[in-house]
Design a protein around this motif. Structure first.
Motif, PDB file in Angstrom:
ATOM      1  N   UNK A 190      -2.293   6.620  -4.772  1.00  0.00           N
ATOM      2  CA  UNK A 190      -2.137   6.843  -3.525  1.00  0.00           C
ATOM      3  C   UNK A 190      -0.607   6.773  -3.414  1.00  0.00           C
ATOM      4  N   UNK A 191       0.134   5.770  -3.729  1.00  0.00           N
ATOM      5  CA  UNK A 191       1.406   5.785  -3.618  1.00  0.00           C
ATOM      6  C   UNK A 191       2.434   7.040  -4.448  1.00  0.00           C
ATOM      7  N   UNK A 197       7.212   7.653   7.129  1.00  0.00           N
ATOM      8  CA  UNK A 197       5.895   7.085   7.118  1.00  0.00           C
ATOM      9  C   UNK A 197       5.474   6.253   8.092  1.00  0.00           C
ATOM     10  N   UNK A 198       4.256   5.503   8.461  1.00  0.00           N
ATOM     11  CA  UNK A 198       3.835   4.735   9.286  1.00  0.00           C
ATOM     12  C   UNK A 198       2.397   4.619   9.081  1.00  0.00           C
ATOM     13  N   UNK A 199       1.467   3.831  10.002  1.00  0.00           N
ATOM     14  CA  UNK A 199       0.277   3.587   9.973  1.00  0.00           C
ATOM     15  C   UNK A 199      -0.531   4.231  11.409  1.00  0.00           C
ATOM     16  N   UNK A 200      -1.515   4.602  11.230  1.00  0.00           N
ATOM     17  CA  UNK A 200      -2.431   4.944  12.335  1.00  0.00           C
ATOM     18  C   UNK A 200      -3.328   3.934  12.271  1.00  0.00           C
ATOM     19  N   UNK A 208      -3.394  -4.497   2.407  1.00  0.00           N
ATOM     20  CA  UNK A 208      -3.260  -3.438   1.609  1.00  0.00           C
ATOM     21  C   UNK A 208      -2.544  -2.077   1.992  1.00  0.00           C
ATOM     22  N   UNK A 209      -2.547  -1.997   3.345  1.00  0.00           N
ATOM     23  CA  UNK A 209      -1.936  -0.931   3.971  1.00  0.00           C
ATOM     24  C   UNK A 209      -0.330  -1.434   3.792  1.00  0.00           C
ATOM     25  N   UNK A 210       0.059  -2.715   3.892  1.00  0.00           N
ATOM     26  CA  UNK A 210       1.505  -3.051   3.905  1.00  0.00           C
ATOM     27  C   UNK A 210       1.956  -2.777   2.305  1.00  0.00           C
ATOM     28  N   UNK A 211       1.048  -2.916   1.425  1.00  0.00           N
ATOM     29  CA  UNK A 211       1.451  -2.638  -0.096  1.00  0.00           C
ATOM     30  C   UNK A 211       1.655  -0.940  -0.117  1.00  0.00           C
ATOM     31  N   UNK A 212       0.852  -0.330   0.491  1.00  0.00           N
ATOM     32  CA  UNK A 212       1.228   1.246   0.495  1.00  0.00           C
ATOM     33  C   UNK A 212       2.448   1.483   0.997  1.00  0.00           C
ATOM     34  N   UNK A 213       2.852   0.912   2.205  1.00  0.00           N
ATOM     35  CA  UNK A 213       4.058   1.487   3.057  1.00  0.00           C
ATOM     36  C   UNK A 213       5.147   0.795   2.076  1.00  0.00           C
TER      37      UNK A 213
END
Length: 278
Positions: free
Chosen positions: A120-121, A169-172, A155-160
């Motif tokens: 993904x990254x 980038x950010x999160x929804x 896991x969201x934090x790992x992606x960011x």
């Protein structure tokens, strides 16, 4: 809080903006093409221009574009992965040409989480290197069913953290997905625990948009089934806190609640606004 709904593009891109305005949205979300197919019909320059004009005329914010359902950027199937990256590139480019504020995508699913996160990254960094523009790309949290990546804020934090262009980038944050993944959003105390985890693993400055959906499934059920606001397991009090909390209420929200009967979108918009103090 600025709120809107997901709108069909069956009547054209500009038509979607008109529909959003007609039902009382502040902003809205669309797909940039067929959500259940890989092929994309070409959009003429005039189509992009008319959308931007209509959006500006209607004074709608935010405009969110959602990636279609088929791409899986966490897949270990190389053919599927490459098709997914190409679709992400195409739809993200379309979002920028439309002048969208945000672009949302589901990270995907895999049997090997670490490899999925890496894939993904890699895809996101490739896309951001190839496509310029002001549209902010948002990772969406998932319900955590069947190998879904990003069911947790960790896991969201790992992606960011692995993105080369963090300012883009950010999160929804989808309320249904979060509740199904085990985040108790029914009360103020549950929300505060969730925000503490957000601060710990991601940083609330990366939180850009909400998907506002009640949840049919029980807490931690991993059941991604959206419900009308106040008619699911989260309930009205959970959403009352969200739309009035000083930081969260400054962020926009998009409803993805069921559209079964005429007026369902208006009903959910009205329910949320009735919870807003002042």
């Amino acid at each position: 809080m600025k709120i809107g709904v997901h709108v069909s593009i069956a009547n054209g891109l500009a038509g979607a903006a008109k529909t959003a305005k007609s039902i009382g949205c502040d902003g809205f979300q669309i797909f940039a093409g067929n959500p259940r197919g890989w092929a994309r019909k070409p959009i003429a320059d005039a189509g992009f221009a008319s959308f931007r004009t209509e959006r500006e005329r209607a004074e709608l914010w935010p405009v969110v574009v959602h990636l279609s359902y088929l791409p899986n950027l966490a897949s270990s199937d190389q053919e599927l992965y490459e098709k997914s990256v190409l679709t992400l590139v195409e739809d993200f480019e379309r979002a920028n040409r439309l002048g969208a504020d945000f672009f949302v995508f589901h990270p995907g699913k895999t049997k090997a989480v670490d490899d999925g996160l890496r894939r993904i990254s890699l895809a996101v960094n490739q896309v951001l290197e190839r496509i310029s523009g002001k549209t902010v790309l948002l990772f969406e949290n998932q319900a955590g069913a069947g190998g879904e990546v990003a069911g947790s804020l960790k896991e969201l934090g790992q992606l960011v953290a692995t993105v080369k262009f963090p300012e883009r980038v950010g999160i929804c944050f989808d309320t249904c997905h979060a509740f199904a993944a085990g985040y108790d959003l029914r009360s103020e105390s549950g929300w505060k625990k969730t925000l503490q985890e957000l601060d710990q693993y991601v940083g609330r400055n990366f939180l850009k948009v909400f998907h506002l959906n009640d949840c049919k499934g029980e807490l931690g059920s991993h059941l991604d089934r959206h419900q009308h606001i106040g008619e699911g397991q989260i309930g009205l009090e959970g959403f009352r806190f969200l739309v009035n909390e000083p930081f969260l209420s400054k962020l926009p929200g998009i409803l993805e609640t069921p559209q079964i009967a005429d007026g369902d979108d208006r009903k959910n918009l009205a329910t949320l606004r009735s919870l807003m103090k002042g």
